[in-house]
Design a protein around this motif. Structure first.
Motif, PDB file in Angstrom:
ATOM      1  N   UNK A 143      51.571  33.411  37.126  1.00  0.00           N
ATOM      2  CA  UNK A 143      52.712  34.236  37.539  1.00  0.00           C
ATOM      3  C   UNK A 143      52.782  35.554  36.780  1.00  0.00           C
ATOM      4  N   UNK A 144      52.128  35.633  35.636  1.00  0.00           N
ATOM      5  CA  UNK A 144      52.149  36.866  34.834  1.00  0.00           C
ATOM      6  C   UNK A 144      50.763  37.490  34.733  1.00  0.00           C
ATOM      7  N   UNK A 145      49.834  37.060  35.553  1.00  0.00           N
ATOM      8  CA  UNK A 145      48.459  37.588  35.473  1.00  0.00           C
ATOM      9  C   UNK A 145      48.440  39.078  35.787  1.00  0.00           C
ATOM     10  N   UNK A 151      44.344  43.495  37.081  1.00  0.00           N
ATOM     11  CA  UNK A 151      42.883  43.389  36.988  1.00  0.00           C
ATOM     12  C   UNK A 151      42.434  41.953  36.713  1.00  0.00           C
ATOM     13  N   UNK A 152      43.350  41.129  36.221  1.00  0.00           N
ATOM     14  CA  UNK A 152      43.008  39.742  35.892  1.00  0.00           C
ATOM     15  C   UNK A 152      43.199  38.803  37.081  1.00  0.00           C
ATOM     16  N   UNK A 153      43.909  39.251  38.094  1.00  0.00           N
ATOM     17  CA  UNK A 153      44.266  38.345  39.196  1.00  0.00           C
ATOM     18  C   UNK A 153      43.064  37.679  39.863  1.00  0.00           C
ATOM     19  N   UNK A 165      41.172  31.142  42.021  1.00  0.00           N
ATOM     20  CA  UNK A 165      40.743  29.771  42.296  1.00  0.00           C
ATOM     21  C   UNK A 165      41.588  28.726  41.592  1.00  0.00           C
ATOM     22  N   UNK A 166      42.727  29.116  41.055  1.00  0.00           N
ATOM     23  CA  UNK A 166      43.570  28.183  40.302  1.00  0.00           C
ATOM     24  C   UNK A 166      43.502  28.477  38.816  1.00  0.00           C
TER      25      UNK A 166
END
Lengths: 189, 276
Positions: free
Chosen positions: A10-12, A15-17, A22-23
């Protein structure tokens, strides 16, 4: 309890998303996500280096698990004990790589001995000896030596990252180790 | 043409770089995105960084600057710093305008002849309605300050968030007030409360994400964000869901990341929300 906040989906950061697509991406990614612009290069680098490449999987697990044990990384020793077993290494080999038995009693293959000696020399401080270099070059091509060297250094990067941030092992990893009769491990030899 | 110029021309990113000068504030508004209040950590960028960011923004091809907080004018160095930034690019500074003593107003003379405008929050034409959201005495202080700022030749924009303005007749009364204070209709912006920060705690406003927020590079002491509505704080914890990079200096690094992200951005309806 890790020493930094492990970032959940929820806080990614933006650029990290992709790493969360994949979970659960695991604790290493969840920590690296604190600095997404470094994560987006560091994580693919270690993933590619430790993942399938021209060097066979067994050789790579010899290096990763032994270097992790030499550097006393609890997280990496636990994780790669499981990977090593799944790669087909037997219990005696795994114990020796974890520095719980002498390598020479278990590994008879000269190429594997040379690779393990190279890995240990690269992971140590100071110069790497000519004799160790000559031994590994007798069995490995230049490309393989370079790859093994990158593998050792990438493993060391992860070892120190996981140890410094005190990243917790996954519950299923700990449960698997218990079933296999291995301690979580990680104390330096 | 730089990559930024191309991206701005293509509408991929906004041409304004926003800078969070600080996070502390003399008010504690019910819908504040950053949970700003008198006691919170300041998290200042600092005058030197504000100026360097302005110069880097101009060098990359951005066309304007925005300064927000917190309440930027709590920083003693801000008027002179804004003036110097405006020598590089036009600046709009957001303020609650409740803190302008005679001495502080006098220091705004540094803006003379420079492209600095102030965007001042005013939510209702009635003191009780306005102050319900923004705190006691804020209405009185704003209506006292605005004409004095306008009289100094400084452009003022009035920014209204919606909760009070949605009531019947409220917008008409508010527009009459801002005209009376010397602010024309084209300098009145109305936008929704964004459900982040304290607004989220208070269940106010509309939820937003990457798709709803126009991409406007926003620099804070803790990193670069997708939008000035993204660098929010909830439960005293910085939100990272719209963080772009931790690196902010050189500005090129987050700017390039913004451009890459905007290229992969799904079509959104940000324009309909008027979150600008």
């Amino acid at each position: 309890m890790a020493r930094v906040e492990l970032i959940g989906a929820d806080q990614a950061p933006l650029l990290a998303r992709p790493f969360y697509a994949g979970g659960d991406p695991g604790v290493i990614a969840a920590a690296m996500a604190q600095v997404p612009e470094l994560m987006e290069v560091a994580l693919p680098f270690v993933g590619r280096t430790l993942g399938p490449t021209a060097v066979d999987a067994r050789t790579k697990e010899l290096v990763i698990l032994h270097v992790s044990a030499l550097l006393g990384c609890r997280y990496c020793v636990a994780a790669h004990t499981v990977v090593a077993i799944d790669t087909g290494l037997d219990r005696d080999e795994v114990r020796a790589l974890r520095c719980e038995a002498p390598l020479v009693d278990v590994f008879a293959d000269e190429r594997e001995r040379a690779v393990l000696a190279w890995a240990a020399a690269v992971a140590a401080t100071g110069p790497v000896g000519d004799d160790v270099a000559a031994a590994v070059r007798r069995w490995c091509t230049d490309a393989e030596v370079v790859e093994l060297t990158l593998l050792v250094t990438a493993t060391m990067l992860l070892n120190r990252f996981c140890t410094a941030l005190d990243l917790p092992s996954a519950p299923d990893t700990l449960a698997r180790l218990a079933r296999e009769g291995f301690a979580a491990g990680g104390s330096p030899p | 043409m730089t990559a930024v110029v191309d991206a701005v021309a293509a509408g991929a990113i906004g041409d304004r770089v926003w800078l969070y000068s600080n996070y502390h504030c003399n008010l504690a508004c019910t819908y504040c995105l950053t949970e700003s209040a008198p006691g919170v950590a300041r998290r200042e960028l600092g005058a030197e960084r504000l100026l360097r960011a302005a110069e880097q923004a101009a060098g990359l091809g951005f066309g304007a600057l925005g300064v927000t907080g917190g309440e930027p004018f709590l920083l003693a160095y801000l008027p002179e710093t804004l003036a110097r930034m405006a020598d590089v690019l036009p600046v709009v500074a957001l303020t609650n305008a409740t803190y302008f003593s005679d001495e502080r107003l006098e220091r705004l003379s540094a803006f003379a002849g420079r492209p600095v405008s102030l965007q001042i929050s005013l939510d209702a034409a009635e003191p009780d309605r306005n102050d319900l959201f923004r705190g006691p005495e804020s209405f009185r202080r704003v209506v006292e300050a605005v004409p004095r700022i306008v009289a100094r030749g400084i452009r003022v924009r009035i920014a209204t968030t919606e909760p009070a303005a949605l009531e019947p007749g409220a917008m008409e009364r508010l527009c009459a007030l801002h005209r009376e204070l010397g602010v024309p209709d084209e300098d009145h912006v109305v936008r929704p409360v964004v459900r982040r920060g304290r607004a989220s705690t208070n269940h106010l406003g509309v939820p937003v994400g990457m798709a709803e927020l126009p991409p406007e590079l926003t620099i804070t002491a803790e990193g670069a964000f997708w939008s000035p509505f993204a660098a929010t704080v909830h439960g005293r914890r910085l939100d990272t869901d719209l963080l772009v990079t931790r690196t902010t200096d050189p500005l090129r690094i987050p700017a390039e990341a913004m451009i890459r992200l905007s290229e992969g951005r799904p079509a959104g309806d940000d324009a309909t929300l008027n979150i600008r």
